[in-house]
Design an enzyme around this catalytic site. Structure first.
Site, PDB file in Angstrom:
ATOM      1  N   ASP A  39      23.221  44.091 -23.276  1.00  0.00           N
ATOM      2  CA  ASP A  39      23.239  42.712 -22.787  1.00  0.00           C
ATOM      3  C   ASP A  39      22.723  42.704 -21.343  1.00  0.00           C
ATOM      4  OD1 ASP A  39      24.468  40.223 -21.496  1.00  0.00           O
ATOM      5  OD2 ASP A  39      25.018  39.941 -23.599  1.00  0.00           O
ATOM      6  N   ILE A  40      21.901  41.720 -20.999  1.00  0.00           N
ATOM      7  CA  ILE A  40      21.354  41.671 -19.635  1.00  0.00           C
ATOM      8  C   ILE A  40      22.368  41.166 -18.613  1.00  0.00           C
ATOM      9  CG2 ILE A  40      18.960  41.455 -20.400  1.00  0.00           C
ATOM     10  CD1 ILE A  40      19.169  38.449 -19.633  1.00  0.00           C
ATOM     11  N   ASN A  97      30.147  34.372 -31.640  1.00  0.00           N
ATOM     12  CA  ASN A  97      30.373  32.951 -31.411  1.00  0.00           C
ATOM     13  C   ASN A  97      29.591  32.137 -32.440  1.00  0.00           C
ATOM     14  OD1 ASN A  97      31.949  33.240 -28.995  1.00  0.00           O
ATOM     15  ND2 ASN A  97      30.064  33.757 -27.930  1.00  0.00           N
ATOM     16  N   GLU A 105      25.234  30.430 -27.344  1.00  0.00           N
ATOM     17  CA  GLU A 105      24.107  30.017 -26.511  1.00  0.00           C
ATOM     18  C   GLU A 105      22.746  30.302 -27.125  1.00  0.00           C
ATOM     19  OE1 GLU A 105      24.736  31.765 -22.674  1.00  0.00           O
ATOM     20  OE2 GLU A 105      26.425  30.446 -22.239  1.00  0.00           O
ATOM     21  N   VAL A 106      22.660  31.276 -28.008  1.00  0.00           N
ATOM     22  CA  VAL A 106      21.381  31.614 -28.633  1.00  0.00           C
ATOM     23  C   VAL A 106      21.497  31.352 -30.125  1.00  0.00           C
ATOM     24  CG1 VAL A 106      19.680  33.437 -29.051  1.00  0.00           C
ATOM     25  CG2 VAL A 106      20.915  33.360 -26.875  1.00  0.00           C
ATOM     26  N   HIS A 110      24.395  36.930 -33.407  1.00  0.00           N
ATOM     27  CA  HIS A 110      24.532  38.144 -32.608  1.00  0.00           C
ATOM     28  C   HIS A 110      26.010  38.482 -32.466  1.00  0.00           C
ATOM     29  CE1 HIS A 110      24.363  34.715 -29.836  1.00  0.00           C
ATOM     30  NE2 HIS A 110      25.070  35.421 -28.954  1.00  0.00           N
ATOM     31  N   HIS A 112      28.595  40.683 -30.177  1.00  0.00           N
ATOM     32  CA  HIS A 112      28.806  41.412 -28.929  1.00  0.00           C
ATOM     33  C   HIS A 112      29.728  42.595 -29.224  1.00  0.00           C
ATOM     34  CE1 HIS A 112      27.412  38.104 -26.186  1.00  0.00           C
ATOM     35  NE2 HIS A 112      27.733  37.366 -27.248  1.00  0.00           N
TER      36      HIS A 112
END
Length: 130
Positions: A39-40, A97, A105-106, A110, A112
């Site tokens: 993750d950035i 999420n 958000e995306v 995904h 985490h």
């Protein structure tokens, strides 16, 4: 900005671009079903994202529409990523999420993978009254 997980898949989302190699990522895992990368904006010493290679908006979309092979392959990939990161002991947390209330958000599924420190309670603060 949180997204509505019932919207159609957007092939121009940031994770679709990462899958196509249009945006660089520090990959730690890749197979036909998933890729994983750092993750950035990490929230733990180990913070990896695992995404399916198919175009799925959320866990809901994926669980309803992915093939059995895609589901099995993705779940196995998430486990492999955690093991390869050395996160199994003393433990790790998975988070996916889905939709507006979760803060997704995306618009690409995904998961985490958080590890590397005590992660505290599952949700911060007391449950709000309904």
């Amino acid at each position: 900005m949180p997204i509505d997980a019932t919207e159609p898949y957007d092939p121009n989302n940031v994770f679709a671009k990462i899958l196509r190699g249009e945006i660089p990522s520090k990959r730690v895992y890749e197979d036909e079903f998933a890729i994983a990368f750092h993750d950035i904006n990490p929230h733990a010493p180990t913070h990896l994202l695992v995404i399916p290679t198919g175009p799925y908006v959320s866990w809901d979309d994926f669980s309803a529409n992915a093939s059995d092979a895609e589901i099995a392959g993705f779940v196995r990939a998430v486990g492999a990523v955690a093991r390869e990161a050395g996160a199994v002991e003393p433990g790790y947390r998975l988070l996916a999420n889905v939709g507006l209330n979760s803060g997704q958000e995306v618009p690409h599924l995904h998961v985490h993978v958080f590890a590397g420190k005590p992660l505290g309670p599952m949700l911060a603060g007391p449950m709000l009254a309904r």
